[in-house]
Design a protein around this motif. Structure first.
Motif, mmCIF file in Angstrom:
data_model
loop_
_atom_site.group_PDB
_atom_site.id
_atom_site.type_symbol
_atom_site.label_atom_id
_atom_site.label_comp_id
_atom_site.label_asym_id
_atom_site.label_seq_id
_atom_site.Cartn_x
_atom_site.Cartn_y
_atom_site.Cartn_z
ATOM 1 N N PHE A 1 0.825 -1.218 0.000
ATOM 2 C CA PHE A 1 0.000 0.000 0.000
ATOM 3 C C PHE A 1 0.853 1.259 0.000
ATOM 4 O O PHE A 1 1.914 1.312 0.627
ATOM 5 C CB PHE A 1 -0.894 0.039 1.248
ATOM 6 N N GLN A 2 0.349 2.285 -0.707
ATOM 7 C CA GLN A 2 0.920 3.627 -0.604
ATOM 8 C C GLN A 2 -0.215 4.627 -0.416
ATOM 9 O O GLN A 2 -1.396 4.297 -0.650
ATOM 10 C CB GLN A 2 1.732 3.960 -1.853
ATOM 11 N N SER A 3 0.126 5.840 -0.053
ATOM 12 C CA SER A 3 -0.916 6.802 0.294
ATOM 13 C C SER A 3 -0.455 8.225 0.015
ATOM 14 O O SER A 3 0.706 8.456 -0.369
ATOM 15 C CB SER A 3 -1.276 6.616 1.780
ATOM 16 N N GLY A 4 -1.351 9.163 0.208
ATOM 17 C CA GLY A 4 -1.014 10.574 0.064
ATOM 18 C C GLY A 4 -2.155 11.421 0.571
ATOM 19 O O GLY A 4 -3.302 10.965 0.626
ATOM 20 N N ALA A 5 -1.856 12.652 0.958
ATOM 21 C CA ALA A 5 -2.889 13.555 1.483
ATOM 22 C C ALA A 5 -2.529 14.985 1.115
ATOM 23 O O ALA A 5 -1.353 15.358 1.131
ATOM 24 C CB ALA A 5 -2.982 13.413 3.001
ATOM 25 N N VAL A 6 -3.546 15.782 0.761
ATOM 26 C CA VAL A 6 -3.312 17.176 0.359
ATOM 27 C C VAL A 6 -4.434 18.082 0.865
ATOM 28 O O VAL A 6 -5.476 17.609 1.295
ATOM 29 C CB VAL A 6 -3.263 17.320 -1.188
ATOM 30 N N HIS A 7 -4.222 19.374 0.762
ATOM 31 C CA HIS A 7 -5.307 20.341 0.926
ATOM 32 C C HIS A 7 -5.853 20.658 -0.458
ATOM 33 O O HIS A 7 -5.198 21.319 -1.259
ATOM 34 C CB HIS A 7 -4.805 21.615 1.601
ATOM 35 N N ALA A 8 -7.043 20.159 -0.746
ATOM 36 C CA ALA A 8 -7.654 20.403 -2.053
ATOM 37 C C ALA A 8 -8.412 21.725 -2.062
ATOM 38 O O ALA A 8 -8.446 22.424 -3.081
ATOM 39 C CB ALA A 8 -8.616 19.263 -2.387
ATOM 40 N N GLY A 9 -9.030 22.074 -0.929
ATOM 41 C CA GLY A 9 -9.810 23.312 -0.849
ATOM 42 C C GLY A 9 -11.239 23.115 -0.376
ATOM 43 O O GLY A 9 -12.041 24.057 -0.363
ATOM 44 N N PHE A 10 -11.596 21.887 0.027
ATOM 45 C CA PHE A 10 -12.954 21.674 0.579
ATOM 46 C C PHE A 10 -13.120 22.423 1.898
ATOM 47 O O PHE A 10 -14.185 22.903 2.221
ATOM 48 C CB PHE A 10 -13.217 20.182 0.811
ATOM 49 N N LYS A 11 -12.031 22.510 2.655
ATOM 50 C CA LYS A 11 -12.058 23.231 3.929
ATOM 51 C C LYS A 11 -11.411 24.590 3.735
ATOM 52 O O LYS A 11 -10.324 24.688 3.172
ATOM 53 C CB LYS A 11 -11.254 22.467 4.984
ATOM 54 N N SER A 12 -12.063 25.621 4.240
ATOM 55 C CA SER A 12 -11.511 26.965 4.073
ATOM 56 C C SER A 12 -10.314 27.189 4.991
ATOM 57 O O SER A 12 -9.543 28.122 4.808
ATOM 58 C CB SER A 12 -12.597 28.007 4.350
ATOM 59 N N SER A 13 -10.144 26.288 5.979
ATOM 60 C CA SER A 13 -9.094 26.489 6.976
ATOM 61 C C SER A 13 -7.684 26.239 6.442
ATOM 62 O O SER A 13 -6.711 26.575 7.089
ATOM 63 C CB SER A 13 -9.328 25.528 8.136
ATOM 64 N N GLY A 14 -7.576 25.636 5.261
ATOM 65 C CA GLY A 14 -6.250 25.317 4.728
ATOM 66 C C GLY A 14 -5.712 23.981 5.203
ATOM 67 O O GLY A 14 -4.615 23.562 4.828
ATOM 68 N N GLN A 15 -6.512 23.257 6.038
ATOM 69 C CA GLN A 15 -6.058 21.944 6.524
ATOM 70 C C GLN A 15 -6.176 20.873 5.437
ATOM 71 O O GLN A 15 -6.898 21.046 4.454
ATOM 72 C CB GLN A 15 -6.937 21.525 7.712
ATOM 73 N N LEU A 16 -5.470 19.764 5.651
ATOM 74 C CA LEU A 16 -5.601 18.617 4.754
ATOM 75 C C LEU A 16 -7.067 18.225 4.649
ATOM 76 O O LEU A 16 -7.773 18.172 5.663
ATOM 77 C CB LEU A 16 -4.786 17.432 5.282
#
Lengths: 395, 395
Positions: free
Chosen positions: A12-27
């Motif tokens: 398994f591999q993975s990844g996480a980003v801030h796409a923009g669903f949250k206005s807070s800038g969090q992942l």
């Protein structure tokens, strides 16, 4: 079985980003992908308004009991979004499939956040453009909403002499009262096991883990637990005939139960984890129901927040159930202090008990003296913070 | 039917004192007595641990469907008090009977307050020594616990040309989630009606009044509604053959429903009354259950406190029920603002709706488009004050 630092199982591999669903800038977006199709299993919310990603992912897993990747966003639940919501989930699987070179029918989708808003597909695309696959373990951070911490756990065991890892992560916090499914949770393992067997284990073990937690009695439209097994540990296929089957089930159960307790402990506004242990119930249903009734009572939850030992509320909660209870031999303890024994009120040191209630983990034990079954449930206290969080929830 | 200022029906007198159950010095004991035996009816909590006064009073009314007086204390529930608790109730009926010159088998007893503490009989005796019978209408003040106001209502109607009065009072506030009984409530009338008919009306009308309110989902051990009819209005006996039977039932129902709404509105810590109206349900059970699910949801209760229109939580609460819901024609309104119509999200002015939510009375209307039944339920918002009250409750 050993509890180890969080990592992905082999394959398994993975990844996480801030796409923009949250206005807070969090992942707010992540994925988990295997390098080949995995055996897969899922359990899903029993809410009548299953969100679009739940409907589609359930259909996908039901078809072949296989998945190769899951993509998850927080900040928008894609729930009560009608045909457009369903179409958006299909677009998500196509876009992820194209990017990873995987059949869209091997991609699971999960969403969490506000109900009744179409998923912003441009934001999803923005997130997808940034996503990559690596050993990054940030994914648990990307699925939280009002959670204060991410929930993750990893255990290792040996089967056929091969190291097998079972890894799980979950979100929780509010609208937590799972029934046959739960809050979002993802279990991955490198064990070699077929989808039907994995499903059987998941369906059996969800009953005493996630289905035994409650934060606020509210069953989400998006609850879902997905398990994927890559088989890369190279053990002999795990069936219930395998001599070490029980060892794998125990590891799997440890991950499920561990995550469930983390979700309860970090319920919205919670300051304490409450565990209710019920003994000598007339049936498993009674045992589980009584335990959940105790941790689900607003009055008990508020009393634990106040570090108050108003134990009459436990009697009230027991009596509200239809469980069989011995009228002569009921016993109740709080933090190992016997309050009721043989249905009689005991003498105990209330000041000492109040001091014990300052702990972060409160145990309530009930002996129904009505049979041979036991049950456990987990919940959290009811605090000013819970009201504050839910009086104005916007993302 | 006219709503009039609170008074006792013909044939009844009352009194209220501070006996000493409450350390605050407030009224904590009262009685209501008729000048001759009355037809009587009761409904009682379904909690498995019925408090001693509930058990004894139910037995009394079941025997003869008659009562001449009720005595009530707050500050101690006489609940989970075993044989000693039962004996204390019998001592109460004997002491009251002796003082009033009434057969102890015609005396009802009710208690409210903390669970698990023997009733202080010296305090009871102290109260009884001070009690007298007059037109005093202070009794509703003497039964409250964490209530902020007393709950009382009086209606007048004419039957056979005779003025008939129906008077009710109740306590509420916390541990409010009645099932077939309720919070303490006492209905008195001078109507001429037999006990069996009175019981039939009470049992029928409790279902859509007190059983449709919730404050915190917690069913008390002490819930009880008692109705007494003195017959002093001198109407022809009311049976379902009487041409004005419906008029009496309507007056009785108005008192029950009015009190139920007062109890919901003054729920512990409440700042707003929430009314849920459900239309076009497939059954009466569905209609009542869905309405109560809406007003019982912690998330909806907190949202109303916050004057927030996070309507997805209404969808969540509907979906959590097993009621039949049209997937194509569901409609949801908040304060007459259409949010969902034909299962589609409507365009509406969120700022204007938020302003409407500043009202003290919030209406949520749901059309399930699944049948011909309607139901209503009442609850209150979830506030910081609820947590504060229940984090440290002592009397």
């Amino acid at each position: 079985m050993n509890i180890i630092d969080f990592k992905w199982p082999k394959g398994f591999q993975s990844g996480a980003v801030h796409a923009g669903f949250k206005s807070s800038g969090q992942l707010d977006m992540c994925w988990l992908a295997a390098n080949h199709p995995c055996a897969a299993a899922g359990v899903y919310t029993k809410n009548q308004f299953q969100a679009a990603p739940v409907q589609v992912t359930k259909h996908t897993i039901d078809q072949t009991h296989q998945l190769q990747a899951v993509v998850v966003n927080s900040g928008n639940a894609n729930s009560f979004t009608g045909d457009e919501g369903i179409q958006n989930v299909h677009r998500e699987t196509e876009m992820v499939g194209q990017k990873l070179g995987i059949d869209p029918n091997l991609i699971g989708v999960a969403s969490t956040g506000i109900i009744g808003k179409q998923l912003e597909m441009d934001v999803f695309e923005n997130g997808l453009n940034q996503l990559s696959l690596s050993d990054s373990t940030a994914a648990p951070e990307a699925i939280i909403t009002t959670d204060t911490t991410s929930k993750k756990i990893c255990v290792e065991t040996t089967i056929d002499g091969q190291l097998v890892t079972v890894t799980g992560f979950a979100k929780g916090s509010g609208m937590i009262h799972p029934n046959m499914g739960t809050t979002l949770s993802f279990i991955s393992t490198d064990a070699n096991i077929d989808g039907a067997t994995l499903q059987a284990i998941l369906s059996a073990k969800i009953v005493n883990s996630f289905n035994q937690i409650t934060v606020d009695g509210c069953m989400s439209t998006n609850d879902m637990v997905i398990a994927m097994a890559s088989g890369d540990a190279n053990n002999h296929p795990l069936t219930n005939q395998h001599p070490e089957f029980a060892e794998f089930v125990a590891a799997f159960d440890h991950v499920l139960t561990g995550l469930a307790k983390m979700v309860a402990s970090d319920g919205e506004g919670a300051s304490k984890l409450i565990e209710a242990d019920v003994f000598h119930a007339a049936s498993q249903v009674d045992a589980n129901h009584v335990a959940k009734a105790i941790v689900g009572s607003n009055l008990i939850k508020a009393m634990i927040f106040g570090e108050d030992a108003n134990w009459g509320r436990i009697v009230q909660a027991l009596g509200q159930t239809e469980a069989k209870i011995s009228l002569d031999h009921l016993a109740i303890s709080i933090e190992n202090t016997a309050i009721i024994k043989d249905s009689q009120i005991q003498t105990f040191d209330m000041d000492a008990l109040r001091k014990q209630l300052a702990s972060d983990n409160i145990n309530i034990t009930v002996d129904l003296a009505a049979g041979d079954y036991s049950g456990v449930a987990w919940g959290c206290d009811l605090t000013y913070k819970y009201v504050e969080i839910n009086a104005a929830y916007e993302e």
